[in-house]
Design a protein around this motif. Structure first.
Motif, PDB file in Angstrom:
ATOM      1  N   ILE A 181       0.208  -1.282  -0.509  1.00  0.00           N
ATOM      2  CA  ILE A 181      -0.145   0.076  -0.084  1.00  0.00           C
ATOM      3  C   ILE A 181       0.518   0.742   0.018  1.00  0.00           C
ATOM      4  O   ILE A 181       0.654   2.322  -0.393  1.00  0.00           O
ATOM      5  N   ILE A 182       2.127   1.021   0.873  1.00  0.00           N
ATOM      6  CA  ILE A 182       2.669   2.085   0.953  1.00  0.00           C
ATOM      7  C   ILE A 182       3.758   2.577  -0.374  1.00  0.00           C
ATOM      8  O   ILE A 182       3.742   3.904  -1.031  1.00  0.00           O
ATOM      9  N   ASP A 183       3.429   1.703  -0.982  1.00  0.00           N
ATOM     10  CA  ASP A 183       4.427   1.781  -3.158  1.00  0.00           C
ATOM     11  C   ASP A 183       2.803   2.369  -3.980  1.00  0.00           C
ATOM     12  O   ASP A 183       3.587   2.327  -5.040  1.00  0.00           O
ATOM     13  N   GLY A 184       1.936   2.408  -3.590  1.00  0.00           N
ATOM     14  CA  GLY A 184       0.906   2.704  -4.711  1.00  0.00           C
ATOM     15  C   GLY A 184       0.066   1.254  -4.983  1.00  0.00           C
ATOM     16  O   GLY A 184      -1.016   2.092  -5.523  1.00  0.00           O
ATOM     17  N   GLN A 185       0.139   0.630  -4.139  1.00  0.00           N
ATOM     18  CA  GLN A 185      -0.437  -0.385  -4.630  1.00  0.00           C
ATOM     19  C   GLN A 185      -2.516  -0.470  -3.806  1.00  0.00           C
ATOM     20  O   GLN A 185      -2.690   0.198  -2.483  1.00  0.00           O
ATOM     21  N   HIS A 186      -3.605  -1.005  -4.414  1.00  0.00           N
ATOM     22  CA  HIS A 186      -4.645  -1.303  -4.140  1.00  0.00           C
ATOM     23  C   HIS A 186      -5.406   0.228  -3.101  1.00  0.00           C
ATOM     24  O   HIS A 186      -6.105  -0.582  -2.985  1.00  0.00           O
ATOM     25  N   HIS A 187      -4.775   0.579  -4.268  1.00  0.00           N
ATOM     26  CA  HIS A 187      -5.499   2.513  -3.252  1.00  0.00           C
ATOM     27  C   HIS A 187      -6.791   2.725  -3.997  1.00  0.00           C
ATOM     28  O   HIS A 187      -8.075   2.926  -3.301  1.00  0.00           O
ATOM     29  N   ASP A 188      -7.452   1.631  -5.141  1.00  0.00           N
ATOM     30  CA  ASP A 188      -8.065   1.257  -5.822  1.00  0.00           C
ATOM     31  C   ASP A 188      -9.415   0.857  -4.704  1.00  0.00           C
ATOM     32  O   ASP A 188     -10.410   1.302  -4.857  1.00  0.00           O
ATOM     33  N   MET A 189      -9.072   0.011  -4.060  1.00  0.00           N
ATOM     34  CA  MET A 189      -9.628  -0.379  -2.485  1.00  0.00           C
ATOM     35  C   MET A 189     -10.292  -0.057  -1.271  1.00  0.00           C
ATOM     36  O   MET A 189     -10.598  -0.289  -0.591  1.00  0.00           O
ATOM     37  N   PHE A 190      -9.618   1.726  -1.353  1.00  0.00           N
ATOM     38  CA  PHE A 190     -10.504   3.164  -0.131  1.00  0.00           C
ATOM     39  C   PHE A 190     -11.298   3.512  -0.964  1.00  0.00           C
ATOM     40  O   PHE A 190     -11.363   4.686  -1.359  1.00  0.00           O
ATOM     41  N   PRO A 191     -12.850   3.318  -1.535  1.00  0.00           N
ATOM     42  CA  PRO A 191     -13.584   3.799  -2.251  1.00  0.00           C
ATOM     43  C   PRO A 191     -14.540   4.666  -1.080  1.00  0.00           C
ATOM     44  O   PRO A 191     -15.370   5.296  -1.327  1.00  0.00           O
ATOM     45  N   LEU A 192     -14.702   4.896   0.424  1.00  0.00           N
ATOM     46  CA  LEU A 192     -15.202   5.277   1.077  1.00  0.00           C
ATOM     47  C   LEU A 192     -15.473   7.037   1.218  1.00  0.00           C
ATOM     48  O   LEU A 192     -14.251   7.046   0.502  1.00  0.00           O
ATOM     49  N   PRO A 193     -16.470   7.622   1.409  1.00  0.00           N
ATOM     50  CA  PRO A 193     -17.204   8.969   0.643  1.00  0.00           C
ATOM     51  C   PRO A 193     -16.396   9.512   2.403  1.00  0.00           C
ATOM     52  O   PRO A 193     -16.415   8.994   3.135  1.00  0.00           O
ATOM     53  N   VAL A 194     -15.928  11.538   2.187  1.00  0.00           N
ATOM     54  CA  VAL A 194     -15.581  11.573   3.135  1.00  0.00           C
ATOM     55  C   VAL A 194     -16.898  11.609   4.593  1.00  0.00           C
ATOM     56  O   VAL A 194     -16.815  11.057   5.490  1.00  0.00           O
ATOM     57  N   TRP A 195     -18.596  12.007   4.089  1.00  0.00           N
ATOM     58  CA  TRP A 195     -18.776  11.951   4.790  1.00  0.00           C
ATOM     59  C   TRP A 195     -19.888  10.735   5.628  1.00  0.00           C
ATOM     60  O   TRP A 195     -20.799   9.708   4.800  1.00  0.00           O
ATOM     61  N   ILE A 196     -19.318   9.621   6.381  1.00  0.00           N
ATOM     62  CA  ILE A 196     -19.064   9.005   6.640  1.00  0.00           C
ATOM     63  C   ILE A 196     -19.997   9.015   8.554  1.00  0.00           C
ATOM     64  O   ILE A 196     -19.399   9.981   8.973  1.00  0.00           O
ATOM     65  N   SER A 197     -19.675   8.569   9.553  1.00  0.00           N
ATOM     66  CA  SER A 197     -19.391   8.447  11.217  1.00  0.00           C
ATOM     67  C   SER A 197     -17.796   9.617  11.438  1.00  0.00           C
ATOM     68  O   SER A 197     -17.243   9.573  10.866  1.00  0.00           O
ATOM     69  N   GLY A 198     -18.470  10.088  11.818  1.00  0.00           N
ATOM     70  CA  GLY A 198     -17.468  11.146  12.636  1.00  0.00           C
ATOM     71  C   GLY A 198     -16.181  10.598  12.865  1.00  0.00           C
ATOM     72  O   GLY A 198     -15.314  11.626  13.265  1.00  0.00           O
ATOM     73  N   SER A 199     -16.225   9.525  13.943  1.00  0.00           N
ATOM     74  CA  SER A 199     -14.863   8.680  14.284  1.00  0.00           C
ATOM     75  C   SER A 199     -13.418   8.640  13.206  1.00  0.00           C
ATOM     76  O   SER A 199     -12.940   8.541  13.502  1.00  0.00           O
ATOM     77  N   GLY A 200     -14.969   8.198  11.624  1.00  0.00           N
ATOM     78  CA  GLY A 200     -14.132   7.493  10.894  1.00  0.00           C
ATOM     79  C   GLY A 200     -13.679   5.877  11.039  1.00  0.00           C
ATOM     80  O   GLY A 200     -12.331   5.469  10.297  1.00  0.00           O
TER      81      GLY A 200
END
Length: 464
Positions: free
Chosen positions: A80-99
């Motif tokens: 992930i640090i090297d740039g792989q799998h970044h398309d696997m984080f699809p959540l919007p900004v507006w979710i639970s306030g805790s994240g």
């Protein structure tokens, strides 16, 4: 047709796209929070992977995680640090306030990728479990804000500060180049006494230099991480020394001086460090707005305005007026400044809204702080590259404006006194005469003495 697999969480089964690395909790969030199309800032992905790797290393150090599990988690985090799998984080900004959903998105992606590497089925939660292993010794309440601070520090160090330093240096370069160009100053948007164009631009450079100091000071608070506080700051479900070990590994992996927060209850219950940092970004925006507007004013014309600066002709300025050149880089930078000021207002509101042991406005805060960093970084680079570096003085107009200025009469005040000098200026303005013609007609000074005293080059600093 999209194929699905079934995953489960504590609420039961849910269908997940077959090839997705995320799991049940991420999928629920995608269903429940279909709000806008803006994803959580991409700048959060790598810091979160660094944090998860550091936690795995810290847990392994004290034998709370076996070597095989630690190695699998670390390997995926490196991907992930090297740039792989970044398309696997699809959540919007507006979710639970805790994240929470975002933290679980990270946990699920890492666990499922570990399953792939170990040749286990996706969704099997083996040999690595998203909660029991990837999230071990953590809560969203301490790791999400830690990732927030990490993202801000990293983006500021790698992108914002270099962009600001180069812009500042370019202003000082122009200041040196133009140190001997004497021009008229202006206060209250009216003619004032002379200064050099170099002095004017040295002021712009110094404004930015002082903002660098402010950012460095504000960044110092951001380096304190609440990691290890878990749910409410007490560190429940961690082991002794976990926070120091994990943050040591974070510092080693990032090269940044992160340290454990002195009081985790303070750093989890509010995010004043980011509120302060956002305010400093706003201060930078205010400075850039002033600078861009000043340059826009000095360049207005080219024939009926001040026109003391010549803008680079980057693009046609009008769809109807041929040959027009507009200060578009100034306009872009001032719009950016206004957006950053608006972002800071949102951060301020989010910062005021913490309750008891947690602030539930984290996505709002980090979205706006990182947006401001991104806008300022790109805006300063564009302004420097496409305007400042190609900006030129209009020497003829500068000289003409200087010669016509009535405020050169200020040089006569120490000799004639304020009242007599003022009468010369008023008489010249009313009659259309030059200052010299008005002074001689009023009989207040000799031609020789006028020529000796009214020398613009001698008016740009204190007398010896």
């Amino acid at each position: 047709m999209t194929e699905f697999r079934t995953e489960t969480d504590s609420l039961g089964p849910i269908d997940v796209p077959a090839n997705a690395l995320w799991g049940a909790q991420t999928q629920r969030a995608l269903t429940l929070f279909r709000i806008d199309n803006e994803r959580m800032p991409q700048e959060m992905i790598v810091p979160y992977a660094i944090l998860k790797k550091a936690c795995a290393l810290a847990n392994h150090k004290k034998k709370h995680l076996d070597t095989k599990t630690k190695d699998l988690i670390a390997r995926v985090c490196d991907e992930i640090i090297d740039g792989q799998h970044h398309d696997m984080f699809p959540l919007p900004v507006w979710i639970s306030g805790s994240g929470t959903q975002y933290n679980m998105n990270v946990n699920e992606v890492i666990a499922n990728r570990c399953s792939q590497l170990a040749e286990h089925p996706l969704g099997s939660k083996g040999p690595v479990h998203p909660n029991d292993h990837v999230n071990k010794s953590q809560s969203t309440n301490d790791n999400f804000p830690s990732a927030m601070y990490m993202a801000v520090a990293i983006q500021t160090f790698l992108k914002l500060l270099p962009s600001l330093r180069i812009l500042k240096d370019t202003f000082f370069t122009k200041s040196k180049e133009w140190k001997d160009i004497v021009k008229i100053g202006r206060t209250h948007m009216q003619d004032a006494t002379p200064l050099t164009l170099g002095q004017e631009f040295s002021g712009f450079g110094t404004i930015l230099k002082e903002t660098l100091y402010r950012l460095d000071n504000a960044l110092g608070e951001v380096y304190s991480l609440p990691l290890g506080g878990t749910a409410v700051g007490t560190g429940i479900n961690t082991h002794s020394g976990f926070d120091e070990d994990a943050i040591y590994f974070i510092s080693k992996l990032t090269g940044q001086p992160f340290i454990p927060a002195s009081n985790k209850f303070a750093y989890q219950g509010n995010h004043d460090a980011l509120v302060q940092f956002s305010a400093t970004l706003k201060t930078l925006a205010v400075a850039l707005n002033k600078i861009a507007n000043d340059i826009r004013l000095l360049a207005c014309g080219p024939r009926t305005g001040i026109a003391e600066l010549i803008l680079p002709a980057n693009e046609p300025g009008s769809s109807i007026m041929p040959g027009k050149v507009n200060p578009t880089q100034c306009e872009a930078l001032t719009m950016i400044a206004m957006q950053v000021i608006a972002n800071d207002a949102a951060v301020t509101m989010g910062g005021t809204s913490g309750a008891l042991q947690m602030n539930a406005y984290k996505p709002l805060i980090i979205r706006n702080v990182l947006h401001s960093i991104r806008l300022l970084t790109d805006g300063m680079r564009s302004f420097r590259k496409h305007l400042l570096e190609g900006l030129e003085p209009n020497r003829e107009r500068i000289e003409s404006n200087l010669e016509q200025s009535l405020m050169l009469v200020t040089a006569l005040a120490p000799t004639l006194g304020y009242e007599k000098a003022a009468s010369i200026a008023h008489h010249a303005h009313e009659t259309g005469q030059t200052l010299k013609e008005a002074a001689l007609e009023l009989g207040l000074i000799s031609e020789q003495e006028f020529d000796l005293l009214v020398v613009p080059d001698n008016m740009v600093g204190p007398k010896d």
